[in-house]
Design an enzyme around this catalytic site. Structure first.
Site, PDB file in Angstrom:
ATOM      1  N   HIS A   5      53.955  40.393  97.630  1.00  0.00           N
ATOM      2  CA  HIS A   5      53.153  40.083  98.550  1.00  0.00           C
ATOM      3  C   HIS A   5      52.224  38.709  98.176  1.00  0.00           C
ATOM      4  O   HIS A   5      52.306  38.428  97.258  1.00  0.00           O
ATOM      5  CB  HIS A   5      51.985  41.167  98.662  1.00  0.00           C
ATOM      6  CG  HIS A   5      52.571  42.542  98.938  1.00  0.00           C
ATOM      7  ND1 HIS A   5      52.628  43.319  97.715  1.00  0.00           N
ATOM      8  CD2 HIS A   5      52.888  43.207  99.766  1.00  0.00           C
ATOM      9  CE1 HIS A   5      53.046  44.579  98.080  1.00  0.00           C
ATOM     10  NE2 HIS A   5      53.024  44.425  99.502  1.00  0.00           N
TER      11      HIS A   5
ATOM     12  N   ALA B   5      54.957  43.810  68.659  1.00  0.00           N
ATOM     13  CA  ALA B   5      53.869  44.589  69.402  1.00  0.00           C
ATOM     14  C   ALA B   5      52.743  43.677  69.947  1.00  0.00           C
ATOM     15  O   ALA B   5      52.382  42.704  68.945  1.00  0.00           O
ATOM     16  CB  ALA B   5      53.481  45.860  68.890  1.00  0.00           C
TER      17      ALA B   5
ATOM     18  N   ARG C  45      57.199  31.915  77.501  1.00  0.00           N
ATOM     19  CA  ARG C  45      58.379  30.585  77.560  1.00  0.00           C
ATOM     20  C   ARG C  45      59.571  31.248  76.980  1.00  0.00           C
ATOM     21  O   ARG C  45      59.530  32.329  76.326  1.00  0.00           O
ATOM     22  CB  ARG C  45      57.943  29.483  76.669  1.00  0.00           C
ATOM     23  CG  ARG C  45      57.430  29.764  75.375  1.00  0.00           C
ATOM     24  CD  ARG C  45      56.798  28.476  74.780  1.00  0.00           C
ATOM     25  NE  ARG C  45      56.375  28.599  73.323  1.00  0.00           N
ATOM     26  CZ  ARG C  45      55.737  27.725  72.918  1.00  0.00           C
ATOM     27  NH1 ARG C  45      55.460  26.669  73.480  1.00  0.00           N
ATOM     28  NH2 ARG C  45      55.302  28.110  71.604  1.00  0.00           N
TER      29      ARG C  45
END
Length: 282
Positions: free
Chosen positions: A114, A203, A209
């Site tokens: 959207h 984690a 990037r």
């Protein structure tokens, strides 16, 4: 296939409130409701219903109830597919899942897009981007996979991971994972980044990037802390409780550089008060 449906599945902007879209949406909602009412131990009826609901199923699909989708026909799963309860797929665009894929509870796959601009969004337009998941992929609980994501073979994605885009980008906005990639719990991979084969992400990291193959990356934002040119199975040797501390390493490096600068400026013997005063007068 209507013109609006063609636009939807091909990634063009379309009207999600077009009558043919809405009618199919609610027809499938009834089928989904019926599937979720089947007795859990009636395996034959469940398999028959899920094959009627999805676009393509391989050998022995196992979809735990409840299961939710928009259209069903845009979803393909390979052989020996398993998903735990509350598997949700918004399949305005194609969703292709390979063989031997295991999906934990509360996992969501969203292909619908959207506008982020409120004025554009209020016009009610929508478009979709496909999601592709390779073979032998394990996806832990409460993972969210957003439009346009591609996941290679033999990947391990721990619980609470988000693979998604960034609103400021145009064109491709979502991640691509190579083969044998491990993503640690709670990690966010955002934007049109590519993660190379055999990469391991610690984690809680935030990946913004591209990351090279055979690397270990941790931190916010994630940075490469190790590159191993040998291909290894990352699930075997990444200790999620013993990750490099990027911030601590940088502080140590800065302290070392500061000490070297001080030593260069003042020599091995600290200056006397008179020497300091003389320097200040210059």
């Amino acid at each position: 296939m209507t013109e609006t449906w063609k636009k939807m599945v091909s990634g063009e902007v379309y009207n999600p409130l077009a009558p043919e879209i809405i009618n199919e949406y609610y027809r499938v909602k009834d089928l989904v409701w019926q599937y979720n009412q089947i007795r859990p131990t009636d395996f034959a009826s469940k398999e028959q219903a899920i094959r009627a609901l999805l676009g393509k199923c391989g050998i022995q699909p196992a979809v735990s109830q409840p299961f939710y989708c928009d259209y069903g026909c845009n979803i393909e799963v390979g052989d020996y597919f398993f998903s735990n309860f509350n598997f949700t797929v918004l399949d305005a665009g194609p969703v292709k899942i390979g063989d031997h894929v295991f999906i934990g509870p509360n996992v969501s796959l969203y292909t619908a897009c959207h506008p982020t601009n409120p004025e554009e969004r209020n016009k009610g337009v929508e478009w979709a981007r496909p999601i592709t998941i390779g073979n032998s992929v394990w996806i832990g609980g409460s993972v969210t996979i957003l439009p346009g994501v591609t996941i290679g073979d033999n990947c391990t994605i721990y619980h609470g991971v988000t693979l998604g885009g960034t609103g400021k980008d145009t064109g491709k906005r979502h991640p691509t994972l190579g083969n044998n990639v491990l993503i640690g719990a709670g990690t966010k991979v955002l934007g049109p980044v590519f993660i190379g084969d055999n990469a391991r992400i610690g984690a809680g990291s935030v990946v913004l990037r591209n990351l090279p193959a055979n690397c270990t990356a941790v931190g916010v934002p994630a940075e490469v802390v190790r590159i191993n040119n040998k291909a290894v199975n990352p699930a075997d040797d990444l200790d999620q409780q013993d990750l490099p501390d990027i911030v601590s390493q940088r502080l140590t490096d800065l302290d070392r550089r500061l000490s070297q600068l001080e030593k260069t400026a003042q020599g091995d013997i600290p200056p006397t008060a008179a020497q300091i005063a003389a320097r200040q007068r210059k």
